[in-house]
Design an enzyme around this catalytic site. Structure first.
Site, mmCIF file in Angstrom:
data_model
loop_
_atom_site.group_PDB
_atom_site.id
_atom_site.type_symbol
_atom_site.label_atom_id
_atom_site.label_comp_id
_atom_site.label_asym_id
_atom_site.label_seq_id
_atom_site.Cartn_x
_atom_site.Cartn_y
_atom_site.Cartn_z
ATOM 1 N N GLU A 206 0.811 -1.217 0.000
ATOM 2 C CA GLU A 206 0.000 0.000 0.000
ATOM 3 C C GLU A 206 0.843 1.265 0.000
ATOM 4 O OE1 GLU A 206 -4.110 -0.092 1.289
ATOM 5 O OE2 GLU A 206 -3.303 0.815 3.121
ATOM 6 N N LYS B 42 0.604 4.883 0.893
ATOM 7 C CA LYS B 42 -0.196 5.878 1.611
ATOM 8 C C LYS B 42 0.694 6.728 2.510
ATOM 9 C CE LYS B 42 -1.769 3.050 5.563
ATOM 10 N NZ LYS B 42 -2.977 2.549 6.265
ATOM 11 N N LYS C 55 -7.592 2.617 -3.830
ATOM 12 C CA LYS C 55 -8.189 2.385 -2.518
ATOM 13 C C LYS C 55 -8.844 3.673 -2.040
ATOM 14 C CE LYS C 55 -7.541 0.245 1.966
ATOM 15 N NZ LYS C 55 -6.612 -0.328 2.956
ATOM 16 N N GLU D 291 -14.446 -5.879 0.265
ATOM 17 C CA GLU D 291 -13.970 -6.043 1.632
ATOM 18 C C GLU D 291 -15.119 -6.323 2.598
ATOM 19 O OE1 GLU D 291 -10.964 -3.222 3.275
ATOM 20 O OE2 GLU D 291 -12.601 -2.668 4.622
ATOM 21 N N ASN E 223 -11.091 -7.669 6.312
ATOM 22 C CA ASN E 223 -10.413 -6.655 7.112
ATOM 23 C C ASN E 223 -10.529 -7.054 8.582
ATOM 24 O OD1 ASN E 223 -9.538 -4.291 8.455
ATOM 25 N ND2 ASN E 223 -10.134 -3.051 6.694
ATOM 26 N N GLU F 158 -6.348 -8.514 5.345
ATOM 27 C CA GLU F 158 -6.101 -7.077 5.466
ATOM 28 C C GLU F 158 -6.044 -6.659 6.936
ATOM 29 O OE1 GLU F 158 -8.974 -4.805 3.241
ATOM 30 O OE2 GLU F 158 -9.400 -6.514 1.952
ATOM 31 N N SER F 159 -5.120 -5.807 7.265
ATOM 32 C CA SER F 159 -4.934 -5.217 8.600
ATOM 33 C C SER F 159 -4.309 -6.221 9.570
ATOM 34 C CB SER F 159 -6.245 -4.691 9.191
ATOM 35 O OG SER F 159 -6.760 -3.633 8.417
#
Length: 339
Positions: free
Chosen positions: A122, A124, A185, A234, A260, A296-297
């Site tokens: 990612e 960001k 995203k 998601e 997530n 994710e996460s």
């Protein structure tokens, strides 16, 4: 070409009946807009300020969490983007572009070839919970480093107000010659955003089940498929997983599914959420049908990667632990066990 039809509802003020229907329906936990309208919350979608007379209405119109606040702001953001670049202009840009890269196929190929989850790294700069994560933010430098380190695909944050991103970052990365397929995203609530993402070079977009009703996701999937893109859908809960897996038009050829592990209410992360959902009946069925699931996460090291892989994930999406590193390429290799 005319403007694409808006998803679910236009940006006009809801009636009282519509306001009451803004309460969670169909497992959707994030309200699309203030239940009593933008004027009652002190502003409208055009940014004009109004005086709020009723304290109870004002209280009810406050976002319940950061995700809801982000989603409510999208009406303002989309209106501003439409003014600068109408849909007809975006379509003209898209018509001159080469086809979108196969984002879903790239993930599947890497997982099958290497026996490890494919990495979606990612790009960001910041997040609402962490603030600025990478002060020396250069999207092109970071994207190139991810690709060099072995990332299969990239996820590019395009939300400007809360994540300090922008759709232009997709354009910069693509223009720099990065070949990894790109995910836009953002918090998609209207088809216009998908056209914007494609026009800027995205090959895939994120849809969040907690934000979108089933009819919205079905419509948006048609738009995504029509543009030759991939959808990363998601979910956070088993209820959302059931909703998504029952959608008309869902197909593993252009739909990647993601779990997530962050709780939307508490924002706590539980990596075990991935295993719990994929061990459910609907989870097992979706794996058997050939869907690529993405963790994710909460993924920070090789042990975390192994945990979600053992649960059934063929891909992982990792942001904070990579983007904060001064040497993202080495961080990618370490995470994937390549050195």
């Amino acid at each position: 070409a005319g403007r694409a039809p808006p998803v679910a509802a236009a940006a006009s003020e809801p009636t009282q009946v519509e306001a009451e229907e803004e309460e969670p329906l169909d497992g959707v936990t994030i309200r699309r807009r203030p239940p009593h309208g933008y004027k009652a919350s002190g502003h409208n979608a055009g940014g004009l300020v109004f005086r709020v007379e009723d304290e109870e209405i004002e209280k009810a119109n406050k976002p319940r969490n950061i995700l809801e606040e982000i989603v409510w702001h999208k009406d303002i953001e989309i209106q501003e983007m439409r003014t600068k670049q109408p849909l007809v202009m975006l379509k003209q840009i898209i018509d001159r572009q080469p086809p979108a890269r196969d984002w879903a196929g790239a993930l599947r190929e890497t997982a099958e070839r290497t026996g490890r989850p494919a990495l979606i790294a990612e790009v960001k700069k910041a997040s609402p919970s962490r603030g600025v994560i990478q002060p020396d933010f250069d999207p092109v430098r970071i994207a190139r480093a991810y690709e060099k380190g072995g990332a299969t695909c990239l996820s590019v944050l395009t939300d400007s107000k809360f994540f300090q991103g922008g759709f232009e970052n997709l354009q910069y990365i693509r223009a720099a010659g990065v070949t990894c397929p790109l995910l836009c995203k953002d918090f998609i609530v209207e088809a216009y955003q998908i056209f914007m993402a494609r026009a800027k070079g995205a090959d895939a977009v994120l849809l969040i089940a907690a934000v979108l009703h089933d009819r919205d996701m079905t419509y948006l999937l048609k738009v995504i498929k029509g543009l030759g893109m991939t959808a990363l859908i998601e979910v956070h809960t088993e209820r959302e997983m059931e909703r998504v897996c029952a959608l008309d038009g869902l197909d593993p050829s252009y739909c990647v599914l993601g779990i997530n592990n962050r709780d939307l209410e508490t924002f706590e992360v539980d990596l075990g959420n991935t295993a719990r959902l994929l061990e459910s009946e609907v989870g097992k069925r979706s794996l058997a049908e050939g869907y690529v699931w993405t963790g994710e996460s909460g993924i920070f090291n090789a042990d975390d990667v192994s945990q979600v892989q053992d649960a059934g994930c063929k891909a992982i999406l990792v942001g904070e632990s990579l983007v904060r590193e001064d040497d993202p390429a080495t961080a990618v290799k370490t995470l994937l066990g390549l050195e």
